[in-house]
Write a protein that holds these residues in place. Structure first.
Motif, PDB file in Angstrom:
ATOM      1  N   ARG A 105      -2.118  -5.090 -15.438  1.00 20.71           N
ATOM      2  CA  ARG A 105      -1.303  -4.414 -14.771  1.00 20.71           C
ATOM      3  C   ARG A 105      -0.239  -5.192 -14.472  1.00 20.71           C
ATOM      4  O   ARG A 105       1.134  -4.630 -14.270  1.00 20.71           O
ATOM      5  N   GLU A 150       0.996   2.645  -3.242  1.00 18.86           N
ATOM      6  CA  GLU A 150      -0.124   2.791  -4.088  1.00 18.86           C
ATOM      7  C   GLU A 150      -0.975   4.147  -3.548  1.00 18.86           C
ATOM      8  O   GLU A 150      -1.033   4.120  -2.467  1.00 18.86           O
ATOM      9  N   TRP A 161      -6.069  -6.706 -13.498  1.00 21.31           N
ATOM     10  CA  TRP A 161      -4.835  -7.268 -12.777  1.00 21.31           C
ATOM     11  C   TRP A 161      -4.010  -8.116 -13.769  1.00 21.31           C
ATOM     12  O   TRP A 161      -2.739  -7.573 -13.618  1.00 21.31           O
ATOM     13  N   LEU A 220      -9.332   4.918  -0.102  1.00 20.90           N
ATOM     14  CA  LEU A 220      -8.822   3.699  -0.194  1.00 20.90           C
ATOM     15  C   LEU A 220      -7.419   3.930  -0.867  1.00 20.90           C
ATOM     16  O   LEU A 220      -7.278   5.051  -1.692  1.00 20.90           O
ATOM     17  N   HIS A 221      -6.780   2.760  -1.091  1.00 19.95           N
ATOM     18  CA  HIS A 221      -5.673   2.742  -1.951  1.00 19.95           C
ATOM     19  C   HIS A 221      -5.754   2.052  -3.372  1.00 19.95           C
ATOM     20  O   HIS A 221      -6.440   0.834  -3.186  1.00 19.95           O
ATOM     21  N   PRO A 258      -3.110  -9.325  -0.874  1.00 22.17           N
ATOM     22  CA  PRO A 258      -2.072  -8.323  -0.901  1.00 22.17           C
ATOM     23  C   PRO A 258      -2.429  -6.832  -0.204  1.00 22.17           C
ATOM     24  O   PRO A 258      -1.552  -6.091  -0.054  1.00 22.17           O
ATOM     25  N   SER A 259      -3.583  -6.534  -0.349  1.00 16.49           N
ATOM     26  CA  SER A 259      -3.937  -5.314   0.118  1.00 16.49           C
ATOM     27  C   SER A 259      -5.567  -5.520   0.618  1.00 16.49           C
ATOM     28  O   SER A 259      -6.348  -6.552   0.151  1.00 16.49           O
ATOM     29  N   PRO A 265      -3.631   1.363  -7.271  1.00 14.34           N
ATOM     30  CA  PRO A 265      -2.540   1.937  -8.294  1.00 14.34           C
ATOM     31  C   PRO A 265      -2.767   2.917  -9.146  1.00 14.34           C
ATOM     32  O   PRO A 265      -2.104   3.487  -9.443  1.00 14.34           O
ATOM     33  N   GLU A 288       0.862  -1.230  -0.102  1.00 17.28           N
ATOM     34  CA  GLU A 288      -0.097   0.102   0.181  1.00 17.28           C
ATOM     35  C   GLU A 288       0.788   1.217  -0.106  1.00 17.28           C
ATOM     36  O   GLU A 288       0.336   2.256  -0.335  1.00 17.28           O
ATOM     37  N   GLU A 335      -8.248  -3.764   0.227  1.00 22.19           N
ATOM     38  CA  GLU A 335      -9.030  -3.323  -0.974  1.00 22.19           C
ATOM     39  C   GLU A 335      -9.270  -4.776  -1.699  1.00 22.19           C
ATOM     40  O   GLU A 335     -10.322  -5.246  -2.191  1.00 22.19           O
TER      41      GLU A 335
END
Lengths: 95, 246
Positions: B141, A6, B138, A27-28, B29-30, A30, A3, B32
């Motif tokens: 990316r 990001e 994804w 929020l985070h 990984p996050s 990319p 994060e 979100e």
């Protein structure tokens, strides 16, 4: 994908047509495309909205708490800025 | 084969894919991404509930009995969905190929002459369209990211690719259902699936893995060792506390 790399995004959701977009959180993500998708997943899971905006948090210029007195206090004693301060002639009562 | 038996394989695919994706909760990984994967898993579980309830109907079995009270060889899921989750790139690759398959499947199945299958598919197609988009985003990316992310995404494709063929393998026992407009011919979905997935890979700078298809067998109840472990864990709570609910 940590994060830390990001950027932060602020999320605005419109609950129904005709209403304004309202800030609901941040929020985070990319990039903007993923931010929008994350916002959909985090903030509209329970039918909270019909439209979502995401804005880079860095793009927002906010007033600072130190400026609070000079920014907001002067409005406190200026009742004449409210329309209710003025007496209207009877003829325009139902304006 | 009848419509209920057909629904069993579809429901098992959704159930096991959901179970595997849920393993990312607390490990994604996050935060979100964790919510995103959990949402997708819950969508799949919803599809599984409807399909398994339908599959169990002739035998008087409810959705829980169907999901948690069967022996491993009674499951009809494809090997693709029962494999270990691997790293995030493997999960992304698997979600891409699986949701792209489900998207084509449900799109066609929403016109099924079986009202329940048509109804489930009509609702699910919107869900899997989002799953497919999530995986595609994804894939783009990671494929078009750094040298390291490209290498891992390419590896993810290598890991999942051998199991893709089983999804589209013709099944002789389906023929009467396809003729009756109840079932979708999986082999007929290949062209559209390939068009979509190849476009994403090309855009992401990834290559189609040149690997031979695995033998499969999931539709006949022959599963991987990985599935045995998954089955034990998935059914343990129901075994220890029959009928448990909250």
């Amino acid at each position: 994908m940590s994060e830390a790399t990001e950027p932060l995004w602020e999320v605005f959701v419109r609950a129904r047509r005709g209403l304004n977009h309202t800030h609901v959180g941040s929020l985070h993500a990319p990039d903007a495309t993923m931010a929008l998708r994350n916002a959909r997943d985090l903030f509209t899971r329970r039918q909270e909205g019909v439209s979502v905006w995401v804005v880079p948090a860095a793009a927002i210029t906010a007033s600072s708490p130190e400026e609070k007195d000079s920014f907001f206090d002067p409005a406190a004693d200026k009742v004449y800025r409210h329309p209710t301060f003025y007496q209207l002639p009877a003829e325009v009562d139902h304006l | 084969m009848n419509a209920h038996e057909y629904a069993l394989a579809l429901g098992d695919d959704a159930l096991i894919a959901s179970q595997r994706l849920s393993e990312w909760v607390t490990k994604a990984p996050s935060l979100e991404e964790e919510v995103a994967l959990a949402n997708i898993a819950l969508d799949l579980l919803g599809q599984a509930r409807a399909l398994l309830a339908y599959a169990g109907e002739p035998n008087g079995l409810d959705e829980d009995a169907m999901a948690y009270r069967r022996a491993p060889e009674e499951y009809r899921c494809a090997h693709l969905v029962e494999r270990q989750i691997g790293d995030f790139a493997v999960t992304t690759a698997r979600l891409l190929v699986f949701s792209a398959y489900q998207y084509e499947l449900y799109t066609h199945l929403s016109a099924s002459t079986d009202p329940l299958l048509a109804g489930v598919a009509g609702k699910a197609v919107k869900e899997v369209a989002y799953h497919r988009d999530h995986a595609a985003q994804w894939t783009l990316r990671l494929g078009d990211g750094t040298e390291s992310s490209n290498r891992r995404m390419q590896n993810g494709l290598y890991v999942v690719w051998p199991d893709v063929a089983e999804l589209f393998a013709p099944r002789r026992e389906l023929a009467p259902l396809i003729d009756a407009g109840i079932a979708v011919d999986p082999a007929a979905l290949t062209a559209q699936w390939t068009t979509f997935v190849m476009a994403i890979l090309a855009q992401a700078g990834l290559d189609e893995p040149g690997v031979a298809p695995a033998p499969g067998g999931g539709r006949d109840g022959v599963h991987t060792p990985e599935f045995a472990d998954l089955h034990v864990e998935m059914t343990s709570l129901h075994l220890a506390h029959p009928g448990a609910s909250w």
